[in-house]
Design an enzyme around this catalytic site. Structure first.
Site, PDB file in Angstrom:
ATOM      1  N   ASP A   1       4.865  12.484  68.688  1.00  0.00           N
ATOM      2  CA  ASP A   1       5.743  13.030  69.717  1.00  0.00           C
ATOM      3  C   ASP A   1       4.863  13.200  70.949  1.00  0.00           C
ATOM      4  OD1 ASP A   1       7.109  14.730  71.436  1.00  0.00           O
ATOM      5  OD2 ASP A   1       7.813  16.070  69.839  1.00  0.00           O
TER       6      ASP A   1
ATOM      7  N   TYR B   1       1.763  26.981  65.305  1.00  0.00           N
ATOM      8  CA  TYR B   1       2.915  26.074  65.331  1.00  0.00           C
ATOM      9  C   TYR B   1       2.881  25.193  66.570  1.00  0.00           C
ATOM     10  CZ  TYR B   1       7.565  24.173  65.292  1.00  0.00           C
ATOM     11  OH  TYR B   1       8.605  23.292  65.292  1.00  0.00           O
TER      12      TYR B   1
ATOM     13  N   LYS C   1       7.091  20.263  64.248  1.00  0.00           N
ATOM     14  CA  LYS C   1       7.181  19.922  62.831  1.00  0.00           C
ATOM     15  C   LYS C   1       6.402  18.642  62.553  1.00  0.00           C
ATOM     16  CE  LYS C   1       8.679  22.682  59.821  1.00  0.00           C
ATOM     17  NZ  LYS C   1       7.730  23.210  58.881  1.00  0.00           N
TER      18      LYS C   1
HETATM   19  P1  13P Z   1       9.568  18.617  67.159  1.00  0.00           P
HETATM   20  O1  13P Z   1       8.636  18.966  66.041  1.00  0.00           O
HETATM   21  O2  13P Z   1      10.419  17.433  66.788  1.00  0.00           O
HETATM   22  O3  13P Z   1       8.829  18.439  68.436  1.00  0.00           O
HETATM   23  O4  13P Z   1      10.617  19.799  67.316  1.00  0.00           O
HETATM   24  C1  13P Z   1      10.136  21.052  67.592  1.00  0.00           C
HETATM   25  C2  13P Z   1      11.163  22.114  67.670  1.00  0.00           C
HETATM   26  O5  13P Z   1      10.803  23.244  67.537  1.00  0.00           O
HETATM   27  C3  13P Z   1      12.575  21.790  67.897  1.00  0.00           C
HETATM   28  O6  13P Z   1      13.395  22.939  67.909  1.00  0.00           O
HETATM   29 MG    MG Z   2       8.953  17.657  70.229  1.00  0.00          MG
HETATM   30 MG    MG Z   3       9.876  15.464  66.445  1.00  0.00          MG
END
Ligand code: 13P
Ligand code: MG
Ligand code: MG
Ligand code: 13P
Length: 366
Positions: free
Chosen positions: A11, A230, A233
């Site tokens: 990402d 964090y 994800k």
């Molecule tokens: P990503 O991990 O896809 O960047 O999404 C993060 C998130 O917290 C979406 O609510």
């Molecule tokens: Mg993202």
């Molecule tokens: Mg993502």
């Protein structure tokens, strides 16, 4: 001919929040690889799933090739420059280290790779998921490779009679790769006992016990183990070989009709059903629902065919409707109980501070 299939995904910034990358960023990643990968790789294919860009490479450099990893890293760095210029949200989100050092593993991007002896026809399916983590593939892989209720070939085909070997990683262990190898069908209950815990035990790879060949591989990165907080994800990618000694394509896809509940919905902190989506789909409702795309290819002398978008079919529209209903059902209970992940999965987020502030306010009543 030996061919390595490598998927490296990151990402590096997205439009309108965590929704999808911009066309300019995607184009920059593609152009970078076209311009700089000519002598290194056989072929490549770039796609996105939600806010994640995945590069599928076919090459002859073997698994963990520094050159291929660097090509992907540099392409993501080039894409990040555009993302910053355009002011995209979370530009460079998954590039957690400042400089490339030999292998993208442990630097943020997710990787899955397999070196294969190319069959005369070599069909395989590439999966990419957003708003979830690698354990999301546990159940579909278990059903596709070990359960005759989903894989009819376990009964009908002599090529799968011996079953499959599962290599499972304990992703909570951070000192090294802690893995166990278990065989289906003999160890079925042990495999199930581990795979029920999607946040801790993750299928890393599956091998045919008939031929010894690799059948599937999954990216197993946990970003919070790298960043210590964090950052997003782990949005996993996966490669699965199909037909012959492996399940038929449709047997691998079938378990995705369940839309099973996985971790990673909104802020990586909620439970939601995994929706099978078309190639290059954005996310939406509650930053989700968690989604997965499946793209079929054949590779021949290292060259990839055009993609076949596996979830672009009327059957999956019906599945998507059901999964949307499952998502809404779960969302109706907001933060309560099963709808939000347990504290152990949130411990890198802001809720830790809140709990620390509340702790001294508790009184013990005897
Ligand atoms: P990503 O991990 O896809 O960047 O999404 C993060 C998130 O917290 C979406 O609510
Ligand atoms: Mg993202
Ligand atoms: Mg993502
Ligand atoms: P075809 O006869 O269309 O090749 O299909 C064979 C098969 O077993 C598909 O599951």
């Amino acid at each position: 001919m030996k061919v390595t299939l490598s998927v490296i995904k990151a990402d590096i910034g997205s439009i309108g929040g965590h929704l999808k990358p911009s066309s300019e960023v995607l184009q920059r990643v593609k152009d970078y690889i076209s311009q700089n990968g000519k002598d290194l790789i056989f072929d490549f294919f770039v796609s996105f799933t939600g806010d994640d860009i995945a590069i599928l490479f076919s090459h002859g450099q073997g698994v963990g090739s520094e050159k291929v990893h660097k090509l992907a890293w540099d392409a993501f760095v080039a894409g990040t420059e555009i993302a910053k210029k355009q002011g995209l949200y979370g530009a460079g989100q998954d590039l957690l280290k400042d400089a490339f050092s030999g292998n993208v593993r442990g630097m943020g991007p997710a990787v899955c790779e397999m070196e294969i002896e190319e069959r005369p026809n070599e069909p395989f399916v590439f999966f990419a998921a957003d708003k979830t983590d690698p354990g999301a593939y546990n159940l579909p892989l278990y059903l596709a490779f070990a359960d005759p209720m989903y894989n009819s070939g376990l009964i009908l085909s002599p090529n799968m009679a011996k079953g499959f070997k599962f290599t499972i990683m304990d992703v909570n262990y951070t000192e090294g790769d802690k893995v166990i190898e278990l065989n289906a069908p003999e160890d079925l209950y042990d495999i199930a006992a581990l795979l029920r815990d999607n946040e801790r035990f993750v299928i890393e790879s599956i091998h045919s016990r008939e031929t010894g060949e690799v059948a599937a591989c999954v990216s197993t990165t946990r970003l919070h183990n790298i960043a210590g907080k964090y950052t997003g994800k782990d949005d996993p990618v996966m490669l699965v070989r199909v037909q012959g000694p492996f399940p038929a394509t449709g047997e691998v896809l079938a378990p995705f009709s369940i839309g099973h509940y996985v971790a990673g919905f909104m802020r990586g902190s909620h439970t939601g059903p995994l929706m099978p989506v078309k190639m290059n789909s954005s996310v939406s409702y509650f930053d989700g629902p968690p989604c997965v795309c499946a793209i079929g290819f054949c590779v021949h002398n290292g060259k990839l065919t055009e993609p076949a978008d596996c979830f672009d079919h009327p059957y999956w529209d019906w599945v998507r409707n059901n999964v949307a209903r499952k998502a809404t059902e779960m969302r109706m209970q907001g933060f309560s109980g099963a709808a939000m992940l347990p504290y152990s999965e949130l411990e890198y987020g802001g809720i830790v501070k809140k709990m620390e502030k509340l702790e001294p306010k508790f009184r013990i009543r005897r």
